[in-house]
Design an enzyme around this catalytic site. Sequence first.
Site, short mmCIF file in Angstrom:
data_model
loop_
_atom_site.label_atom_id
_atom_site.label_comp_id
_atom_site.label_asym_id
_atom_site.label_seq_id
_atom_site.Cartn_x
_atom_site.Cartn_y
_atom_site.Cartn_z
CG ASP A 72 -0.21 -0.21 2.51
OD1 ASP A 72 0.94 0.27 2.64
OD2 ASP A 72 -0.77 -0.85 3.42
CG ASP A 74 1.52 4.16 4.32
OD1 ASP A 74 0.32 4.00 4.58
OD2 ASP A 74 2.35 3.23 4.32
CG ASP A 155 8.11 2.03 12.66
OD1 ASP A 155 8.57 2.56 11.62
OD2 ASP A 155 7.25 1.14 12.63
P1 ATP Z 1 3.36 -2.27 5.43
O1 ATP Z 1 2.30 -1.26 4.99
O2 ATP Z 1 4.05 -2.95 4.32
O3 ATP Z 1 2.86 -3.17 6.48
P2 ATP Z 1 4.59 0.08 6.50
O4 ATP Z 1 5.97 0.33 7.00
O5 ATP Z 1 4.12 0.93 5.36
O6 ATP Z 1 4.52 -1.44 6.15
P3 ATP Z 1 2.30 1.08 7.90
O7 ATP Z 1 1.60 0.48 9.08
O8 ATP Z 1 1.57 1.22 6.63
O9 ATP Z 1 3.62 0.21 7.72
O10 ATP Z 1 2.83 2.49 8.38
C1 ATP Z 1 3.35 3.45 7.49
C2 ATP Z 1 4.54 4.14 8.09
O11 ATP Z 1 4.12 4.83 9.28
C3 ATP Z 1 5.65 3.22 8.56
O12 ATP Z 1 6.52 2.90 7.51
C4 ATP Z 1 6.32 4.06 9.63
O13 ATP Z 1 7.13 5.05 9.04
C5 ATP Z 1 5.14 4.76 10.28
N1 ATP Z 1 4.61 4.01 11.44
C6 ATP Z 1 3.61 3.11 11.42
N2 ATP Z 1 3.37 2.65 12.64
C7 ATP Z 1 4.23 3.29 13.48
C8 ATP Z 1 4.44 3.27 14.89
N3 ATP Z 1 3.74 2.47 15.67
N4 ATP Z 1 5.40 4.08 15.38
C9 ATP Z 1 6.10 4.90 14.57
N5 ATP Z 1 5.95 4.96 13.25
C10 ATP Z 1 5.02 4.18 12.70
MG MG Z 2 2.11 0.91 4.57
#
Ligand code: ATP
Ligand code: MG
Length: 455
Positions: A72, A74, A155
């Site tokens: 996805d 963001d 994170d």
């Molecule tokens: P995926 O969507 O493939 O699971 P992602 O890294 O994009 O992985 P998301 O949950 O979509 O994960 O979150 C988007 C972004 O937001 C992350 O890459 C990170 O930068 C930030 N993020 C998400 N959750 C947290 C958290 N609990 N603490 C700090 N930053 C976060």
């Molecule tokens: Mg994501």
Amino acid sequence: MPKRLISKIRGLISDQQTPKARIISSSDHDFRPADLSPSAITVIETLTDAGHEAYLVGGCIRDSLLGKTPKDFDVATSAHPEEIKALFRNCRLIGKRFRLAHVRFGREIIEVATFRGCHSKAGSNDKHQSSQSEAGLLLRDNVFGTLEEDALRRDFTANALYYRHSDGAILDYVNGYEDATTKTLRLIGNPEQRYKEDPVRMLRAIRFAAKLEFSMTKETEAPIIEHAELLGHIPPARLFEEIQKLFLSGAAESVWQLLLKYDIAPWLFPNSTPDRNPDEAHQAMINQVMINTDIRIAQEKPVTPAFLFAVMLWGPLAQRWEQLKSEGVPPVPAMQQAIQNTIGDQIKFTSIPKRFVIPLREIWELQIKLPQRAGKRANRTLEHPRFRAAYDLLLLRESAGESTPGLGEWWTQYQEADAETRREMVEQQGKPPRGGKGRGRRRRPRRYNNQANRS
Ligand code: ATP
Ligand code: MG
């Protein structure tokens, strides 16, 4: 001057204002989001045309750098939630702890979050903006900030890369580019403090380590085992969401091993770990369901959390069922009671949304019906919408060594047989219990009903 040019100039100026960013120019990387998600680009352009800063961020860049197709997209922006909402018709604001916007394009949702800032600068006593528990848990993370501050609030370093659409560059404030390309999982800032702020980061660390085969740095790994109990502070609904991501990511087998290794599993499935449920058959079933889930995801077949929960909780359920039967409760009410208790114990840790509880119960209830095959019962069971999942659970129980004499094989043949063979198979089961159609379906005599009505 055209708006795009203005935003390009603004980007260049902001590079000078935030000299710490390493700029990876578009010719030095292969991330081409316009080919992957035109909707994400529309969001970025709409925001920048309205005068805001907007970047792609997170998993989409990380995964692309690793040669994987992003799941996805963001977006991080200087626009505040209400400003985002005003720009898109198809937009919904969600979340209290972390307020953000979902912009919908058909089935695709672009998650748009305002740049986060440091909580020390929140200043006001506004509890909707910033609020922290005594243990350091961030109850509200809605202090807004600049791009550079936002990078430090993310994170892991590999998740803190920003894609600037105006020139296709990737901006890196935390050495995330190198960590992503060397598959290093490094928490930004002081790991202990960051896990305390949001213990779900421990689950995210495990998910990325398993799914992307990242190695955690020593500092990122060490506090996890010590602080697993912090997950007890996370609302069960959020843990359910994380469980879905953990087990439906395509690396469930390795996720489960890591959850056991770091002693986190008891905070998600308290009655399913080897400590609490040393029954080898049940542990074997859990391992097998993880392997099967990964295979189904690789084959792009559907997977449902209801089945996963049915297997994860089969051990505690079966134990409770046996116990109730040994106390003299008949099998069917004993099963109902055991289901009630097992779900009741689980939802203190992770919620199970209603849309999954109903099929979960049905998969379990069918375990009693599968041995009852006489008369029309086999056909009725076969036509049940949850038959396939119930049959899969039966096979897992058998492969783990549970004794159900020939039942799985019987159902395998029955499904494949023609109508005539099915009739013969059912006849070999003998007659149903007295009453022809089975006791459960027998009507009460009218006289009995009348008496009941009168009293
Ligand atoms: P995926 O969507 O493939 O699971 P992602 O890294 O994009 O992985 P998301 O949950 O979509 O994960 O979150 C988007 C972004 O937001 C992350 O890459 C990170 O930068 C930030 N993020 C998400 N959750 C947290 C958290 N609990 N603490 C700090 N930053 C976060
Ligand atoms: Mg994501």
